[in-house]
Design an enzyme around this catalytic site. Structure first.
Site: not given
Length: 248
Positions: A43, A104
């Site tokens: 990701s 993230k």
């Protein structure tokens, strides 16, 4: 008891004390300073790859119960708190399941309006600068046989990094406008079309859930190899990623 037996007993106890001290020191370092973290998914490509091992700075944002091993419910909120900055790559506990660690990038601060339109990130109604800089070839299971467009984004505070665009019409390329609540942050993966983040089920992340700021990659090996498989090191170690910044 003979002198020899006493010496052996004393030597054993000294070894036990050294081991206990080493374990306590390791716990203190992991709790207060740096925690190792491995990248489990794609990701954050191309900034971070599966098989990257990095250190997370625990003191960057202060401490919450999630900073401690096993997350004991000793206090709420944060102490010695410092707020994440826009563009930080950070590790946090998933709000819906605090047993899970996610990593993230911080793109939205408290009070921000965040939206994605046709793949372009908008912050408070302004498009984030985005420039096509070439193509990227994913490795391992993420390689679909074709190169992927890679863009360089520059946030309003000057932080710059690259993002991937696997699909120009993915579900995350056009979103509603999100208003970030007080004390929360909006997180996105750099691999924009292959990231479960605040656009989806992750939602807004409370400051309390932050564990720390990613700092440096200290080890990296191809995703299909284990670090314990030493015999694979000559071919699978990514030496060019050693001691590389985990931020961009």
């Amino acid at each position: 008891m003979s002198e020899s037996t006493k010496d052996q007993s004393g030597g054993l106890w000294e070894n036990v004390k050294v081991l206990i001290q080493a374990l306590l020191l390791a716990v203190i370092i992991r709790t207060l300073f740096f925690q190792p973290f491995s990248i489990p998914s794609g990701s954050m490509m191309s900034t971070l790859l599966v098989g990257d091992y990095l250190f997370v700075s625990k003191f960057s944002y202060g401490y919450s119960k999630y900073s401690m091993p096993f997350s004991p419910d000793l206090f709420s909120g944060r102490i010695w708190s410092d707020e994440p900055e826009r563009g930080d790559v950070a590790v946090f506990r998933l709000p819906s399941n605090p047993k899970l660690d996610y990593i993230k990038r911080v793109v939205g601060l408290p009070g921000d309006r965040i939206q994605v339109r046709d793949g372009v990130l908008f912050i408070n109604g302004n498009a984030v600068e985005r420039e096509l800089v070439g193509n990227y070839t994913p490795e391992g299971r993420y390689n679909r046989g074709t190169d992927v467009p890679i863009y360089r984004e520059t946030l309003p505070n000057g932080v710059t990094y690259t993002t991937l665009d696997l699909n120009p019409n993915s579900p995350g390329d056009n979103t509603r406008e999100f208003v970030v609540p007080a004390g929360h942050y909006f997180m996105m993966g750099d691999n924009r079309d292959n990231s479960q983040d605040s656009r989806f089920d992750v939602g807004f992340v409370p400051l309390e859930n932050f564990i720390g700021r990613a700092t440096i990659i200290f080890f990296s090996i191809a995703e299909d190899a284990s670090p314990l498989e030493i015999w694979k090191w000559p071919t699978d170690l990514r030496f060019d990623r050693f001691f590389k910044s985990a931020q961009r």
